[in-house]
Design a protein around this motif. Structure first.
Motif, PDB file in Angstrom:
ATOM      1  N   ILE A   1     -55.935  58.088  13.057  1.00 39.61           N
ATOM      2  CA  ILE A   1     -54.605  57.593  12.677  1.00 39.61           C
ATOM      3  C   ILE A   1     -54.115  56.573  13.699  1.00 39.61           C
ATOM      4  O   ILE A   1     -53.575  55.517  13.350  1.00 39.61           O
ATOM      5  CB  ILE A   1     -53.617  58.764  12.542  1.00 39.61           C
ATOM      6  N   PHE A   2     -54.324  56.875  14.986  1.00 38.27           N
ATOM      7  CA  PHE A   2     -53.923  55.938  16.035  1.00 38.27           C
ATOM      8  C   PHE A   2     -54.657  54.606  15.888  1.00 38.27           C
ATOM      9  O   PHE A   2     -54.053  53.530  16.010  1.00 38.27           O
ATOM     10  CB  PHE A   2     -54.195  56.539  17.414  1.00 38.27           C
ATOM     11  N   VAL A   3     -55.953  54.641  15.639  1.00 41.62           N
ATOM     12  CA  VAL A   3     -56.726  53.407  15.471  1.00 41.62           C
ATOM     13  C   VAL A   3     -56.167  52.586  14.314  1.00 41.62           C
ATOM     14  O   VAL A   3     -56.037  51.361  14.409  1.00 41.62           O
ATOM     15  CB  VAL A   3     -58.214  53.730  15.243  1.00 41.62           C
ATOM     16  N   ALA A   4     -55.810  53.252  13.215  1.00 41.56           N
ATOM     17  CA  ALA A   4     -55.260  52.540  12.060  1.00 41.56           C
ATOM     18  C   ALA A   4     -53.942  51.862  12.419  1.00 41.56           C
ATOM     19  O   ALA A   4     -53.683  50.713  12.014  1.00 41.56           O
ATOM     20  CB  ALA A   4     -55.057  53.511  10.902  1.00 41.56           C
ATOM     21  N   VAL A   5     -53.076  52.549  13.168  1.00 38.30           N
ATOM     22  CA  VAL A   5     -51.799  51.961  13.576  1.00 38.30           C
ATOM     23  C   VAL A   5     -52.039  50.759  14.481  1.00 38.30           C
ATOM     24  O   VAL A   5     -51.438  49.684  14.299  1.00 38.30           O
ATOM     25  CB  VAL A   5     -50.913  53.004  14.283  1.00 38.30           C
ATOM     26  N   ALA A   6     -52.914  50.916  15.479  1.00 41.07           N
ATOM     27  CA  ALA A   6     -53.203  49.807  16.385  1.00 41.07           C
ATOM     28  C   ALA A   6     -53.771  48.612  15.621  1.00 41.07           C
ATOM     29  O   ALA A   6     -53.426  47.456  15.909  1.00 41.07           O
ATOM     30  CB  ALA A   6     -54.176  50.261  17.470  1.00 41.07           C
ATOM     31  N   ALA A   7     -54.625  48.884  14.642  1.00 33.43           N
ATOM     32  CA  ALA A   7     -55.195  47.800  13.842  1.00 33.43           C
ATOM     33  C   ALA A   7     -54.112  47.095  13.030  1.00 33.43           C
ATOM     34  O   ALA A   7     -54.097  45.863  12.923  1.00 33.43           O
ATOM     35  CB  ALA A   7     -56.276  48.350  12.918  1.00 33.43           C
ATOM     36  N   ALA A   8     -53.181  47.872  12.444  1.00 33.25           N
ATOM     37  CA  ALA A   8     -52.084  47.268  11.676  1.00 33.25           C
ATOM     38  C   ALA A   8     -51.200  46.410  12.567  1.00 33.25           C
ATOM     39  O   ALA A   8     -50.674  45.377  12.123  1.00 33.25           O
ATOM     40  CB  ALA A   8     -51.268  48.362  10.995  1.00 33.25           C
ATOM     41  N   LEU A   9     -51.015  46.811  13.825  1.00 34.03           N
ATOM     42  CA  LEU A   9     -50.249  45.995  14.770  1.00 34.03           C
ATOM     43  C   LEU A   9     -50.872  44.620  14.952  1.00 34.03           C
ATOM     44  O   LEU A   9     -50.176  43.648  15.261  1.00 34.03           O
ATOM     45  CB  LEU A   9     -50.161  46.696  16.124  1.00 34.03           C
ATOM     46  N   CYS A  10     -52.185  44.532  14.770  1.00 31.84           N
ATOM     47  CA  CYS A  10     -52.903  43.275  14.948  1.00 31.84           C
ATOM     48  C   CYS A  10     -53.185  42.561  13.630  1.00 31.84           C
ATOM     49  O   CYS A  10     -53.942  41.586  13.602  1.00 31.84           O
ATOM     50  CB  CYS A  10     -54.213  43.531  15.692  1.00 31.84           C
ATOM     51  N   GLY A  11     -52.622  43.078  12.549  1.00 28.67           N
ATOM     52  CA  GLY A  11     -52.737  42.376  11.270  1.00 28.67           C
ATOM     53  C   GLY A  11     -53.813  42.880  10.344  1.00 28.67           C
ATOM     54  O   GLY A  11     -54.034  42.269   9.281  1.00 28.67           O
ATOM     55  N   ALA A  12     -54.494  43.971  10.667  1.00 25.34           N
ATOM     56  CA  ALA A  12     -55.501  44.517   9.753  1.00 25.34           C
ATOM     57  C   ALA A  12     -54.815  44.980   8.467  1.00 25.34           C
ATOM     58  O   ALA A  12     -53.828  45.704   8.514  1.00 25.34           O
ATOM     59  CB  ALA A  12     -56.235  45.674  10.412  1.00 25.34           C
ATOM     60  N   GLU A  13     -55.352  44.585   7.335  1.00 28.53           N
ATOM     61  CA  GLU A  13     -54.692  44.834   6.058  1.00 28.53           C
ATOM     62  C   GLU A  13     -55.381  45.900   5.210  1.00 28.53           C
ATOM     63  O   GLU A  13     -54.811  46.346   4.214  1.00 28.53           O
ATOM     64  CB  GLU A  13     -54.592  43.526   5.264  1.00 28.53           C
ATOM     65  N   ASP A  14     -56.586  46.284   5.570  1.00 28.24           N
ATOM     66  CA  ASP A  14     -57.286  47.309   4.792  1.00 28.24           C
ATOM     67  C   ASP A  14     -58.239  48.064   5.709  1.00 28.24           C
ATOM     68  O   ASP A  14     -58.350  47.762   6.904  1.00 28.24           O
ATOM     69  CB  ASP A  14     -58.014  46.698   3.596  1.00 28.24           C
ATOM     70  N   CYS A  15     -58.932  49.039   5.158  1.00 28.62           N
ATOM     71  CA  CYS A  15     -59.793  49.898   5.977  1.00 28.62           C
ATOM     72  C   CYS A  15     -60.981  49.140   6.545  1.00 28.62           C
ATOM     73  O   CYS A  15     -61.456  49.454   7.647  1.00 28.62           O
ATOM     74  CB  CYS A  15     -60.257  51.097   5.152  1.00 28.62           C
ATOM     75  N   THR A  16     -61.482  48.154   5.837  1.00 30.79           N
ATOM     76  CA  THR A  16     -62.590  47.340   6.351  1.00 30.79           C
ATOM     77  C   THR A  16     -62.157  46.601   7.615  1.00 30.79           C
ATOM     78  O   THR A  16     -62.870  46.587   8.626  1.00 30.79           O
ATOM     79  CB  THR A  16     -63.061  46.341   5.289  1.00 30.79           C
TER      80      THR A  16
END
Length: 357
Positions: free
Chosen positions: A27-42
């Motif tokens: 969950i933390f990795v997903a949040v950090a990725a969203a902070l950097c603009g990641a838009e999907d699981c890939t």
């Protein structure tokens, strides 16, 4: 990070006991990725591979960066209700004492539809603390039932000292009672979908001499001139939970030489001043331009095609956590600009993550 872990560790891990990656770390990795603009699981998986060294400064990630399949499977399987409850707990401590307007409104996840069902995408109800400019709650609308979703979201919150606003869809006795049970007052728009209540409100506000009135000076924006006025009248003989007053708000809009008069009525559980009523009515709409618009423009939420199982609702939570962290960061700049800085600058990403206190 301890508070974040404490809140989300209460959510049941839906995977088998032999799962390799820690649930809260994912969950933390997903949040950090969203902070950097990641838009999907890939993109979240690509982020984890690229930033593994930085991520390991905060979490263990014993088995390395999680794959796309791992991230996707977790968010498809997480039960949205406890995940939304964990988000509400995390945000309650994160936001501190709330006050002022808390707006409720539904939003379609327009990309979250199955093939052949584009007209019926999934629907979530968002709870927006306008003065704090934070999302404090979300509920997946079961069967696209926004009213039920709003009531379930309110049941997760304590809103003492706040004024909850909502459009006419939510002008119902059960929703009003849910707001009161959350410790808040309400200002609910009433329209022709509740003809008896609307008639009562119109009749009371016709008695101008018994009410408080206020007028905003005309303002010019978006190529139109607008002037607003409000009238608030005490009410104690309407059969509606907790009602204390009704209000009428008039808006005169002039554009291209044409003037339009818009009149709206509201039911109130507290006797607001007319000036405060003008502020409340206007503040409600920040949920559209400061939340829904930002989610679509900065996070491309409407374009998100995650649609399997529980992934749409759960990934919507991840975007909202990221938005709250970005909004709480003291540096000035646009949301989109902060997302790009986080992707480019590890020190700035660390400072955003530090907002998780």
């Amino acid at each position: 990070m301890d508070h974040f872990a404490g809140c989300f560790s209460e959510v049941s891990d839906p995977r088998a006991q032999n799962a390799r990656h820690d649930f809260v770390e994912l969950i933390f990795v997903a949040v950090a990725a969203a902070l950097c603009g990641a838009e999907d699981c890939t993109e979240m998986a690509l982020f984890a591979q690229a930033k593994l060294e930085l991520l390991r400064e905060i979490v263990v990630l014993e088995h390395g960066a999680p794959s796309h399949d791992t991230i996707s499977r977790v968010f498809r399987l997480i039960d949205p209700e406890p995940f939304e409850a964990a988000f509400a707990r995390f945000t309650a401590a994160f936001a501190g004492a709330l006050q002022g307007v808390v707006a409720i409104d539904g939003k379609a996840l327009r990309g979250a539809y199955e093939r052949g069902r584009k007209a019926v995408p999934l629907h979530v109800v968002n709870i927006w603390a306008a003065e704090a400019r934070l999302v404090i709650g979300q509920r997946f609308a079961p069967g696209r039932n926004e009213v039920l979703g709003a009531q379930q979201a309110l049941a997760l919150l304590r809103l003492e000292g706040c004024i909850v606003t909502a459009d006419a869809l939510h002008c119902r006795a059960d929703t009003a009672q849910a707001i009161i049970d959350a410790g808040a007052d309400y200002a609910l728009a009433v329209k022709a979908n509740q003809p008896t209540l609307l008639a009562h409100a119109q009749a009371l506000t016709d008695t101008v001499e018994t009410g408080q009135q206020a007028l905003d000076l005309p303002s010019f924006a978006h190529d139109r001139l607008e002037a607003r006025s409000a009238l608030v009248v005490p009410a104690n003989d309407i059969d509606f939970p907790g009602i204390a007053a009704v209000a009428r708000v008039e808006t005169r809009r002039t554009s291209n030489g044409q003037t339009e008069l818009i009149v709206r009525w509201f039911l109130l559980s507290t006797l607001l001043s007319a000036q405060r009523m003008l502020e409340v009515a206007r503040t409600h709409w920040t949920i559209e331009n400061q939340l829904h618009w930002v989610l679509d423009v900065a996070f491309d939420e409407d374009k998100a095609r995650s649609r399997k199982d529980n992934a749409p609702a759960n990934l919507a939570i991840i975007r909202k956590i990221a938005l709250n962290l970005i909004r709480s960061h003291p540096d000035k700049g646009s949301i989109k600009g902060k997302i790009k800085r986080a992707a480019w600058n590890d020190a700035f990403l660390r400072s955003l993550i530090a907002q998780m206190r």
